[in-house]
Design a protein around this motif. Structure first.
Motif, short mmCIF file in Angstrom:
data_model
loop_
_atom_site.label_atom_id
_atom_site.label_comp_id
_atom_site.label_asym_id
_atom_site.label_seq_id
_atom_site.Cartn_x
_atom_site.Cartn_y
_atom_site.Cartn_z
N TYR A 14 30.71 77.28 39.63
CA TYR A 14 31.82 76.42 40.07
C TYR A 14 31.99 75.23 39.12
CZ TYR A 14 34.45 73.00 42.71
OH TYR A 14 35.38 72.06 43.08
N LEU A 15 30.91 74.59 38.73
CA LEU A 15 30.98 73.44 37.83
C LEU A 15 31.50 73.84 36.45
CD1 LEU A 15 27.72 71.50 38.78
CD2 LEU A 15 30.09 70.89 39.34
N LEU A 16 31.08 74.99 35.96
CA LEU A 16 31.58 75.46 34.66
C LEU A 16 33.08 75.75 34.72
CD1 LEU A 16 28.68 77.82 33.53
CD2 LEU A 16 29.33 75.63 32.52
N TYR A 17 33.51 76.36 35.81
CA TYR A 17 34.93 76.65 35.99
C TYR A 17 35.74 75.35 36.06
CZ TYR A 17 39.27 77.87 38.35
OH TYR A 17 40.58 77.98 38.70
N THR A 18 35.27 74.40 36.85
CA THR A 18 35.96 73.12 36.98
C THR A 18 36.00 72.38 35.66
OG1 THR A 18 35.21 72.98 39.28
CG2 THR A 18 35.98 70.94 38.26
N ASN A 19 34.90 72.40 34.92
CA ASN A 19 34.84 71.74 33.61
C ASN A 19 35.85 72.36 32.65
OD1 ASN A 19 33.76 69.96 31.61
ND2 ASN A 19 32.65 71.72 30.77
N SER A 20 35.93 73.68 32.65
CA SER A 20 36.88 74.36 31.78
C SER A 20 38.31 73.98 32.13
CB SER A 20 36.70 75.87 31.91
OG SER A 20 37.69 76.56 31.22
N LEU A 22 39.34 71.22 33.63
CA LEU A 22 39.56 69.83 33.27
C LEU A 22 39.75 69.65 31.76
CD1 LEU A 22 37.06 68.00 35.65
CD2 LEU A 22 39.55 67.97 35.75
N ASN A 23 38.98 70.41 30.98
CA ASN A 23 39.15 70.33 29.52
C ASN A 23 40.56 70.74 29.11
OD1 ASN A 23 36.63 69.36 28.85
ND2 ASN A 23 35.73 71.38 28.61
N GLY A 24 41.09 71.77 29.75
CA GLY A 24 42.46 72.20 29.47
C GLY A 24 43.47 71.11 29.82
N GLU A 25 43.26 70.45 30.94
CA GLU A 25 44.17 69.37 31.35
C GLU A 25 44.10 68.19 30.38
OE1 GLU A 25 46.47 69.22 33.81
OE2 GLU A 25 46.04 71.35 34.01
N VAL A 26 42.91 67.83 29.95
CA VAL A 26 42.75 66.73 28.99
C VAL A 26 43.44 67.08 27.68
CG1 VAL A 26 41.07 65.48 27.58
CG2 VAL A 26 40.65 65.79 30.01
N ARG A 27 43.25 68.31 27.20
CA ARG A 27 43.90 68.73 25.96
C ARG A 27 45.42 68.67 26.10
NH1 ARG A 27 42.23 73.96 25.41
NH2 ARG A 27 44.20 74.72 26.18
#
Length: 87
Positions: A14-20, A22-27
């Protein structure tokens, strides 16, 4: 003991999915700043290339290029290219 391991693995996934996500949103947010019109009115330098692709009938390639450049979703990329076609 096994249920704890399964629970921990679930949390990690779940944390890996959420991190991925969020990284897309930041980019997307970082690249979104580059989409503003420049003082000369031309917009982002890639816009000329995207318009050329559309004129040559390569709209799908233009959408793909817009998505890669700006970090857009498929729908956002299509909308971006459609706005360029209208200009």
């Amino acid at each position: 003991m096994m249920s704890i391991i399964v629970l921990l693995l679930g949390i990690i996934v779940y944390l890996l999915y959420t991190n991925s996500k969020l990284n897309g949103e930041v980019r997307r947010l970082r690249n979104g700043q580059e989409k503003f019109i420049t003082p000369d009115g031309e917009g982002h330098p890639v816009n000329h290339e995207l318009r050329q692709m559309v004129r040559e009938g390569e709209e799908i390639k233009a959408i793909k290029k817009a998505r890669q450049t700006f970090g857009l979703s498929l729908v956002e990329g299509k909308q971006y290219v459609d706005r360029l076609k209208q200009d």
